[in-house]
Design an enzyme around this catalytic site. Structure first.
Site, PDB file in Angstrom:
ATOM      1  N   TYR A   1       0.846  -1.206   0.000  1.00 47.53           N
ATOM      2  CA  TYR A   1       0.000   0.000   0.000  1.00 47.53           C
ATOM      3  C   TYR A   1       0.877   1.250   0.000  1.00 47.53           C
ATOM      4  CZ  TYR A   1      -3.312   3.457   1.892  1.00 47.53           C
ATOM      5  OH  TYR A   1      -4.085   4.578   2.095  1.00 47.53           O
TER       6      TYR A   1
HETATM    7  N1  LIG Z   1      -8.961   7.047   5.956  1.00 47.56           N
HETATM    8  C1  LIG Z   1      -7.674   7.347   6.030  1.00 47.56           C
HETATM    9  O1  LIG Z   1      -7.117   7.574   7.107  1.00 47.56           O
HETATM   10  C2  LIG Z   1      -6.840   7.431   4.788  1.00 47.56           C
HETATM   11  C3  LIG Z   1      -5.512   7.811   4.929  1.00 47.56           C
HETATM   12  C4  LIG Z   1      -4.738   7.913   3.789  1.00 47.56           C
HETATM   13  C5  LIG Z   1      -5.276   7.641   2.542  1.00 47.56           C
HETATM   14  N2  LIG Z   1      -6.577   7.263   2.454  1.00 47.56           N
HETATM   15  C6  LIG Z   1      -7.098   6.977   1.115  1.00 47.56           C
HETATM   16  O2  LIG Z   1      -8.354   7.604   0.944  1.00 47.56           O
HETATM   17  C7  LIG Z   1      -9.070   6.906  -0.086  1.00 47.56           C
HETATM   18  C8  LIG Z   1     -10.503   6.685   0.392  1.00 47.56           C
HETATM   19  O3  LIG Z   1     -10.484   5.820   1.500  1.00 47.56           O
HETATM   20  P1  LIG Z   1     -11.468   5.975   2.741  1.00 47.56           P
HETATM   21  O4  LIG Z   1     -10.604   6.154   3.930  1.00 47.56           O
HETATM   22  O5  LIG Z   1     -12.537   6.944   2.455  1.00 47.56           O
HETATM   23  O6  LIG Z   1     -12.001   4.482   2.826  1.00 47.56           O
HETATM   24  P2  LIG Z   1     -13.431   3.824   2.616  1.00 47.56           P
HETATM   25  O7  LIG Z   1     -13.196   2.366   2.760  1.00 47.56           O
HETATM   26  O8  LIG Z   1     -14.451   4.464   3.505  1.00 47.56           O
HETATM   27  O9  LIG Z   1     -13.805   4.162   1.106  1.00 47.56           O
HETATM   28  C9  LIG Z   1     -13.161   3.552   0.033  1.00 47.56           C
HETATM   29  C10 LIG Z   1     -14.197   3.245  -1.032  1.00 47.56           C
HETATM   30  O10 LIG Z   1     -13.493   2.754  -2.173  1.00 47.56           O
HETATM   31  C11 LIG Z   1     -14.202   1.643  -2.682  1.00 47.56           C
HETATM   32  N3  LIG Z   1     -13.272   0.761  -3.376  1.00 47.56           N
HETATM   33  C12 LIG Z   1     -12.307  -0.024  -2.821  1.00 47.56           C
HETATM   34  N4  LIG Z   1     -11.676  -0.721  -3.764  1.00 47.56           N
HETATM   35  C13 LIG Z   1     -12.259  -0.369  -4.948  1.00 47.56           C
HETATM   36  C14 LIG Z   1     -12.054  -0.782  -6.281  1.00 47.56           C
HETATM   37  N5  LIG Z   1     -11.137  -1.681  -6.578  1.00 47.56           N
HETATM   38  N6  LIG Z   1     -12.829  -0.225  -7.257  1.00 47.56           N
HETATM   39  C15 LIG Z   1     -13.758   0.702  -6.958  1.00 47.56           C
HETATM   40  N7  LIG Z   1     -14.003   1.104  -5.682  1.00 47.56           N
HETATM   41  C16 LIG Z   1     -13.260   0.573  -4.698  1.00 47.56           C
HETATM   42  C17 LIG Z   1     -14.816   0.980  -1.471  1.00 47.56           C
HETATM   43  O11 LIG Z   1     -15.932   0.159  -1.832  1.00 47.56           O
HETATM   44  C18 LIG Z   1     -15.190   2.173  -0.611  1.00 47.56           C
HETATM   45  O12 LIG Z   1     -16.515   2.601  -0.859  1.00 47.56           O
HETATM   46  C19 LIG Z   1      -8.287   5.623  -0.360  1.00 47.56           C
HETATM   47  O13 LIG Z   1      -7.522   5.795  -1.527  1.00 47.56           O
HETATM   48  C20 LIG Z   1      -7.379   5.509   0.852  1.00 47.56           C
HETATM   49  O14 LIG Z   1      -6.200   4.800   0.576  1.00 47.56           O
HETATM   50  C21 LIG Z   1      -7.371   7.146   3.544  1.00 47.56           C
END
Ligand SMILES: NC(=O)c1ccc[n+]([C@@H]2O[C@H](COP(=O)([O-])OP(=O)(O)OC[C@H]3O[C@@H](n4cnc5c(N)ncnc54)[C@H](O)[C@@H]3O)[C@@H](O)[C@H]2O)c1
Length: 252
Positions: free
Chosen positions: A157
């Site tokens: 990741y």
């Molecule tokens: N939450 C955090 O602390 C954090 C920190 C750093 C980066 N991020 C990044 O933020 C982004 C959003 O994550 P989040 O925290 O809102 O998580 P989340 O799990 O709430 O949302 C992610 C969404 O992406 C969808 N998804 C996952 N794999 C997929 C795929 N292959 N095709 C289409 N949709 C897909 C999921 O169904 C989900 O609805 C991600 O890229 C994550 O890596 C989050």
């Protein structure tokens, strides 16, 4: 600023939950018509339905962003429905196996890269030619503090998110004179569905919070606000940049 996205079309991947959902709502409140994409069809339909109920215009689209055939289909569906694509938010992503890097099998590592990095590249490939033709575009890639700092036990990741950061910098330079602006955000800890995952124990939570000077997690709406700013034409002399979203943790 209220309707700053009026007449514009936004596509947000992974918009069924967390940061993507908050972003889809935020862009819609700003007047954009929004394509709500997610692996989870029901979640995408729910978000699109909520946007429509609130008076906005939205279309749900499912599919896996790591599937090579998805990006062109998604961009075509957006153009057919709304006639243009002005804003691309590459948000879909997910964490990886909680094991040290040398124990990660090649298929898992490749999957991490495919979902978190190659997917964004494929969306960019599909969306950018049309944006170049129209002379306008805003692309916001969702990276991670893990891509800046590394993240023990999430090597695939972290490597993928590091790739998102390098790709954003590259694309920003390549598109600098086209009217298309490309930036990324690097969140550290946002209260999304992640907090319900088994690995997010109290110990993990406390250790992560201990590194954040503000002493709290960010809210998805706070990420959405920064993404909306980067998706707007208020940003005009910043491209290929990485915007911290870490409550004061990142000082580089
Ligand atoms: N939450 C955090 O602390 C954090 C920190 C750093 C980066 N991020 C990044 O933020 C982004 C959003 O994550 P989040 O925290 O809102 O998580 P989340 O799990 O709430 O949302 C992610 C969404 O992406 C969808 N998804 C996952 N794999 C997929 C795929 N292959 N095709 C289409 N949709 C897909 C999921 O169904 C989900 O609805 C991600 O890229 C994550 O890596 C989050």
């Amino acid at each position: 600023m209220d309707q700053e996205f009026a007449g514009q079309v936004a596509l947000v991947t992974g918009a069924g939950s967390g940061i993507g959902r908050a972003t889809a709502h935020r862009l819609s409140r700003g007047g954009a018509r929004v394509v709500v994409q997610d692996l989870n069809r029901e979640a995408a339909e729910k978000v699109a339905g909520d946007i429509v109920d609130a008076g906005g215009v939205a279309l749900a689209h499912d599919g896996d962003v790591s599937d090579e055939s998805l990006a062109p289909r998604l961009v075509n569906a957006t153009l057919e429905a709304f006639g243009s694509l002005d804003i691309l938010v590459n948000n879909a992503g997910m964490g990886s196996a909680q094991v040290p890097l040398w124990e990660v099998d090649v298929a898992t590592f490749s999957r991490d890269v495919s979902i978190n990095l190659t997917s964004q590249f494929m969306m960019i490939r599909a969306a950018v030619p049309g944006m170049i033709e129209r002379g306008y575009g805003r692309i916001v890639n969702v990276g991670s503090a893990a891509g800046m700092e590394g993240h023990a036990l999430a090597g695939g990741y972290a490597a993928a998110k590091g790739g998102v950061i390098a790709m954003t910098k590259t694309l920003g330079k390549e598109l600098a004179t086209t009217g298309i602006i490309v930036n990324a955000i690097a969140p550290a800890l946002i209260a999304s569905s992640m907090v319900n995952e088994p690995w997010f124990t109290d110990d993990v939570r406390n250790s992560l919070l201990g590194r954040i000077p503000m002493g709290r997690m960010g809210e998805p709406e706070e990420a959405a606000e920064l993404i909306a700013f980067l998706a707007s034409n208020r940003v005009s002399f910043s491209t290929g940049a990485i915007y911290d979203l870490s409550g004061g943790r990142a000082t580089y």
